[in-house]
Design a protein around this motif. Structure first.
Motif, short mmCIF file in Angstrom:
data_model
loop_
_atom_site.label_atom_id
_atom_site.label_comp_id
_atom_site.label_asym_id
_atom_site.label_seq_id
_atom_site.Cartn_x
_atom_site.Cartn_y
_atom_site.Cartn_z
N LYS A 136 0.76 -1.27 0.03
CA LYS A 136 -0.32 0.07 -0.06
C LYS A 136 0.79 1.29 -0.03
O LYS A 136 0.47 2.32 -0.60
CB LYS A 136 -0.96 -0.13 1.05
CG LYS A 136 -2.13 -1.04 1.00
CD LYS A 136 -3.25 -0.90 2.00
CE LYS A 136 -4.50 -1.59 1.97
NZ LYS A 136 -4.33 -2.95 1.50
N ASP A 140 1.11 4.11 -3.32
CA ASP A 140 1.28 5.62 -2.89
C ASP A 140 2.59 6.44 -3.24
O ASP A 140 2.39 7.45 -3.97
CB ASP A 140 1.10 5.96 -1.26
CG ASP A 140 -0.39 5.39 -0.84
OD1 ASP A 140 -1.31 5.36 -1.82
OD2 ASP A 140 -0.58 5.54 0.27
N ALA A 169 -2.22 -1.99 -7.87
CA ALA A 169 -3.39 -1.88 -7.12
C ALA A 169 -4.46 -2.98 -7.33
O ALA A 169 -5.43 -3.34 -6.68
CB ALA A 169 -4.22 -0.52 -7.76
N GLU A 172 -3.93 -5.93 -5.36
CA GLU A 172 -4.63 -5.56 -3.92
C GLU A 172 -6.11 -5.48 -3.91
O GLU A 172 -6.71 -4.95 -2.86
CB GLU A 172 -3.90 -4.24 -3.34
CG GLU A 172 -2.12 -4.32 -2.87
CD GLU A 172 -2.22 -5.47 -1.97
OE1 GLU A 172 -2.59 -5.00 -0.92
OE2 GLU A 172 -1.43 -6.32 -1.97
N GLN A 173 -6.49 -5.54 -5.19
CA GLN A 173 -7.87 -5.39 -5.24
C GLN A 173 -8.54 -3.94 -5.14
O GLN A 173 -9.63 -3.74 -4.70
CB GLN A 173 -8.81 -6.38 -4.11
CG GLN A 173 -8.60 -8.03 -4.69
CD GLN A 173 -9.24 -8.71 -3.56
OE1 GLN A 173 -10.38 -8.55 -3.36
NE2 GLN A 173 -8.52 -9.80 -2.95
N ILE A 174 -7.72 -2.98 -5.40
CA ILE A 174 -8.24 -1.85 -5.61
C ILE A 174 -8.62 -1.14 -6.98
O ILE A 174 -7.82 -0.80 -7.65
CB ILE A 174 -7.02 -0.81 -4.77
CG1 ILE A 174 -6.35 -1.37 -3.69
CG2 ILE A 174 -7.65 0.58 -4.84
CD1 ILE A 174 -5.37 -0.68 -3.01
N TYR A 175 -9.52 -2.05 -7.38
CA TYR A 175 -9.97 -2.14 -8.80
C TYR A 175 -10.30 -0.60 -9.56
O TYR A 175 -9.81 -0.41 -10.53
CB TYR A 175 -11.18 -2.91 -9.20
CG TYR A 175 -10.53 -4.38 -8.62
CD1 TYR A 175 -9.39 -5.09 -9.25
CD2 TYR A 175 -11.57 -5.20 -7.89
CE1 TYR A 175 -9.47 -6.35 -8.86
CE2 TYR A 175 -11.10 -6.46 -7.44
CZ TYR A 175 -10.04 -6.97 -8.03
OH TYR A 175 -9.82 -8.33 -7.86
N LYS A 177 -8.92 2.24 -8.80
CA LYS A 177 -7.55 3.00 -9.04
C LYS A 177 -6.81 2.35 -10.25
O LYS A 177 -6.21 3.16 -10.99
CB LYS A 177 -6.76 2.95 -7.71
CG LYS A 177 -5.20 3.58 -7.83
CD LYS A 177 -4.57 3.55 -6.81
CE LYS A 177 -5.05 4.36 -5.65
NZ LYS A 177 -5.00 5.79 -6.00
N CYS A 209 -9.80 -6.11 -14.94
CA CYS A 209 -10.02 -5.41 -13.54
C CYS A 209 -11.56 -5.16 -13.59
O CYS A 209 -12.02 -5.37 -12.34
CB CYS A 209 -9.29 -4.26 -13.31
SG CYS A 209 -7.62 -4.31 -13.14
#
Length: 298
Positions: A136, A140, A169, A172-175, A177, A209
């Motif tokens: 994470k 950033d 991302a 990390e399943q921050i789809y 982004k 994604c």
């Protein structure tokens, strides 16, 4: 013959102590002594590096940087020394490496040297990702590096870093982004003949994604994937003729029909012609899981 790093370190400590000894009225050579101490600490650091003692080297560099920054007012030299400390610490003490590199980055941003700051911010991101395993913070840091590259009109460098943001991302399943970054890089590359050949890969990753995000809201994300496929075609009229387009279209249909066998067959056929890398394999397995999960709920 290489010099003894500990002897140099002791000599540097002695020079630094002597600069602070006595009354200031008589201590007229203080500046020279401090400069000599900083130089000796640097020599000791490099001698430690030759002996593969990274942590000790980093500590000696930090002592030199402290003198340069706080005693003799040489902030530019201190920033460069902090970068050398980062290099020394990198393998033996990555947390310390990150700490000193952040000091150098802060100096370069204050000076307005954002290209150099961006390069080191990228190094910091790699440190978070590869040495510290803090994904994470790595995301950033990569994103900030990309913003600085972009602000310095280094679009190619910015896009390279933004793609790294997107890859991490997604894993990390921050789809949202990930999709934003893949599609953003695609848009900035669409008018560039040298980069246009990469569009199909960016579209494929963004589309996957969209589908992987269906684990939380399958209906809305299948619709989003179909709309995305249409927008990619508008951005690049040659996209429908590619294997990547056919793969996306086929897996969207397989997910729509809840057919995990058709999904697997489609992916297998694609892999025979264009070998899937680890990222795509991981993400496609997640998409397949959305079909299996829907079947279980049925």
């Amino acid at each position: 013959m290489a010099q003894d790093p500990r002897a140099l370190l002791a000599k540097a400590d002695k020079a630094a102590a002597s600069a602070h000894g006595g009354f200031s009225f008589f201590n007229t050579g203080r500046q020279d002594k401090l400069e000599s101490a900083a130089d000796l600490y640097t020599q000791a650091a490099n001698a430690f590096r030759m002996n593969k003692l990274g942590r000790e080297a980093g500590q000696a560099f930090e002592k030199a940087a402290d003198i340069q920054l706080n005693k003799i007012n040489e902030p530019d030299d201190a920033a460069n020394t902090h970068v050398e400390a980062y290099k020394a610490y990198k393998k033996d003490d990555p947390s310390a490496a990150a700490r000193v590199l952040e000091k150098a980055i802060s100096h370069y941003t204050l000076k307005g040297n954002f290209r150099r700051a961006a390069t080191h911010q990228q190094n910091l991101a790699e440190l978070f990702e590869l040495e510290l395993g803090d994904i994470k913070r790595a995301i950033d840091a990569y994103e900030l590096a990309g913003d600085w590259f972009q602000g310095d009109n280094a679009e190619a460098l910015a896009n390279k870093v933004y793609l790294k943001v997107a890859d991490l991302a997604a894993l990390e399943q921050i789809y949202p982004k990930a999709i934003e970054r893949y599609e953003g890089v695609a848009k900035s590359s669409a008018g560039n003949n040298l980069m246009k050949w990469s569009l199909k890969d960016y579209f494929l990753k963004a589309g996957i994604c969209h589908m992987a995000a269906g684990a939380s809201s399958p209906v809305s994300d299948k619709i989003a994937a179909k709309r995305a496929l249409e927008s990619y075609t508008e951005m690049d009229m040659t996209f429908p003729s590619t294997r990547e387009y056919q793969l996306l279209q086929s897996i969207i249909e397989a997910v729509d029909q809840g057919d995990d066998e058709a999904f697997s067959d489609t992916v297998f056929q694609f892999d025979q012609l264009s070998k899937l890398d680890k990222w795509k394999t991981t993400m496609l397995l997640r998409v397949k899981e959305t079909i299996i999960n829907e079947d279980d709920l049925a």
